[in-house]
Design a protein around this motif. Structure first.
Motif, PDB file in Angstrom:
ATOM      1  N   ASP A  83      -5.070   6.220  -4.401  1.00 14.34           N
ATOM      2  CA  ASP A  83      -4.428   6.009  -3.195  1.00 14.34           C
ATOM      3  C   ASP A  83      -4.726   6.866  -2.046  1.00 14.34           C
ATOM      4  OD1 ASP A  83      -3.013   4.214  -4.462  1.00 14.34           O
ATOM      5  OD2 ASP A  83      -1.229   5.541  -5.315  1.00 14.34           O
ATOM      6  N   ARG A 124       1.042  -1.374   0.025  1.00 16.14           N
ATOM      7  CA  ARG A 124       0.000  -0.121   0.055  1.00 16.14           C
ATOM      8  C   ARG A 124       1.175   1.307   0.050  1.00 16.14           C
ATOM      9  NH1 ARG A 124      -2.945  -1.254   4.024  1.00 16.14           N
ATOM     10  NH2 ARG A 124      -4.362  -2.160   2.796  1.00 16.14           N
ATOM     11  N   GLU A 139      -4.356  -0.290  -3.163  1.00 13.66           N
ATOM     12  CA  GLU A 139      -3.676  -0.252  -4.357  1.00 13.66           C
ATOM     13  C   GLU A 139      -4.190  -1.197  -5.501  1.00 13.66           C
ATOM     14  OE1 GLU A 139      -0.947   2.177  -3.191  1.00 13.66           O
ATOM     15  OE2 GLU A 139      -0.611   0.881  -4.983  1.00 13.66           O
TER      16      GLU A 139
END
Length: 400
Positions: free
Chosen positions: A194, A174, A383
């Motif tokens: 994100d 991530r 992600e």
């Protein structure tokens, strides 16, 4: 809500005593603080990256690798990884290796970085720093997802069917985008779906709130689900004591020393008095109830679900700092955990779906991974969301 303790590994004389610890002692302090953060129940520990005085945080992967060996549960953050200065291929190799060694506990916060000296050290100009950051991130994220990568790049040699090893442990790691004062990081985070981490340290709340508002607007403009958006935020200081007056009395020598240092160094002074600093900055200084109320006030404006506090004593006596961290975890964090939601993804390794034996039975599900487990279940991380290519980066063979 989740809580991180972070350090930039500032190395200068103690602002109150004037004593300068050795480099070895300062690194030892960072390791001890990481172990303490896990013992107290923090959810993550972060190490910054700077390549200039007065910081010793030029090799975060080395430090986090050591911390990974000393801990078992706590997630390991970079705060921030300066991708504008780094070769994305080399950065991937380091961080993929670290992620394997830590059992999938790595999370990145990336950013272009600050500081003229470190920019000059890596021959990066102010004009190209943002473009370097965007290009490096695009290459980095594609290497994490693809076995072989072809990319036409401006700032590093082009890649042609390149295989980069080791292949990832988390799929993918991530990545949060660190945001301070400009919209470029906000746009990059929103484009790729994100999470965003607001610095929220130097100024009053409004400039950071405006950037977070812009992030939410751009998130929806890029077609992402608002329910999947996640924001983290920093804090400018921490001292939790039994009463507010005790906190003011204990923090005043530190504040006045830092104020004198800033004026002598010609740095801008935003808060002229300790009372103004406590009231208008993001510093969490006061009784447990005062700190709870202040985090709620910021949450109402930011909507953040992750908060970082300083891992270092920073001029407070070590015993006072430890007592503050213990009081924070005992009297502040439980209330905030109950009243403010967690991020919209599991706080666990992002791995392929796996069948894990528990008590002799095969179980399929999601949850945290302990150090002794060899497989985990799949986490639904930020992600996994689709993104678009960065302008000026011409790629071939990219997967959507």
């Amino acid at each position: 809500m989740k809580f991180l303790a972070i350090t930039l590994i500032v190395h200068r004389p103690d602002p109150v005593t004037g004593v300068l610890k050795s480099t070895q002692a300062r690194f030892r302090e960072v390791l001890d603080n990481a172990v303490l953060a896990e013992e107290l129940g923090f959810d993550g520990f972060g190490v910054g990256e700077r390549h200039e005085r007065p910081f010793l945080s030029s090799a975060p992967t080395v430090l986090l690798g050591h911390i990974a060996a000393l801990t078992r549960r706590i997630r390991l953050f970079t705060a921030v990884t300066t991708l504008s200065l780094l070769d994305p291929v080399r950065a991937y190799e380091d961080y993929a290796t670290l992620d394997h060694l830590s059992g999938g506990r790595l999370e990145l916060i990336i950013g272009k970085g600050n500081g003229t000296a470190q920019r000059e050290l890596f021959s990066v100009t102010p004009e190209d720093q943002w473009d370097r950051n965007a290009e490096s991130y695009e290459v980095f994220r594609r290497i994490w997802r693809q076995d072989r990568v072809t990319a036409r790049t401006r700032f590093r040699p082009e890649l042609t069917d390149a295989e980069v090893l080791p292949r990832p442990y988390q799929q993918p790691v991530r990545v949060w985008h660190g945001s301070a004062t400009s919209r470029e990081s906000v746009e990059l985070a929103a484009r790729y779906g994100d999470p965003l981490f607001s610095a929220n340290v130097t100024h009053p709340i409004e400039p950071y709130a405006e950037l977070i508002d812009h992030y939410r607007e751009r998130w929806e403009a890029h077609g992402h689900d608002p329910a999947e958006l996640a924001v983290g935020a920093g804090s400018a200081g921490l001292l939790v004591t039994r009463t507010s007056q005790e906190a003011l009395d204990a923090y005043r020598p530190l504040f006045e020393s830092n104020l004198a240092f800033a004026r002598k160094a010609g740095l801008p002074v935003v808060f002229e008095t300790l009372e103004d600093f406590v009231e208008r900055s993001s510093a969490l200084i006061g009784s447990p109830q005062q700190v709870i109320e202040k985090v709620h006030r910021y949450h109402e404006r930011f909507g953040h679900t992750v908060l970082h506090v300083q891992a270092d004593a920073g001029g407070l006596p070590d015993s006072r700092h430890r007592d503050s961290l213990e009081r924070f975890q005992a009297e502040v964090a439980p209330v905030l955990r109950a009243e403010i939601p967690d991020p919209p993804f599991p706080w666990a390794p992002v791995l392929p779906e796996a069948v894990q034996p528990v008590g002799g039975e095969a179980v399929r599900g999601a949850g945290a991974v302990r150090g002794e487990e060899t497989e985990s279940v799949r986490g639904r991380g930020a992600e996994h969301r689709p993104g678009t290519a960065v302008a000026r980066l011409r790629t071939e063979g990219a997967r959507p």
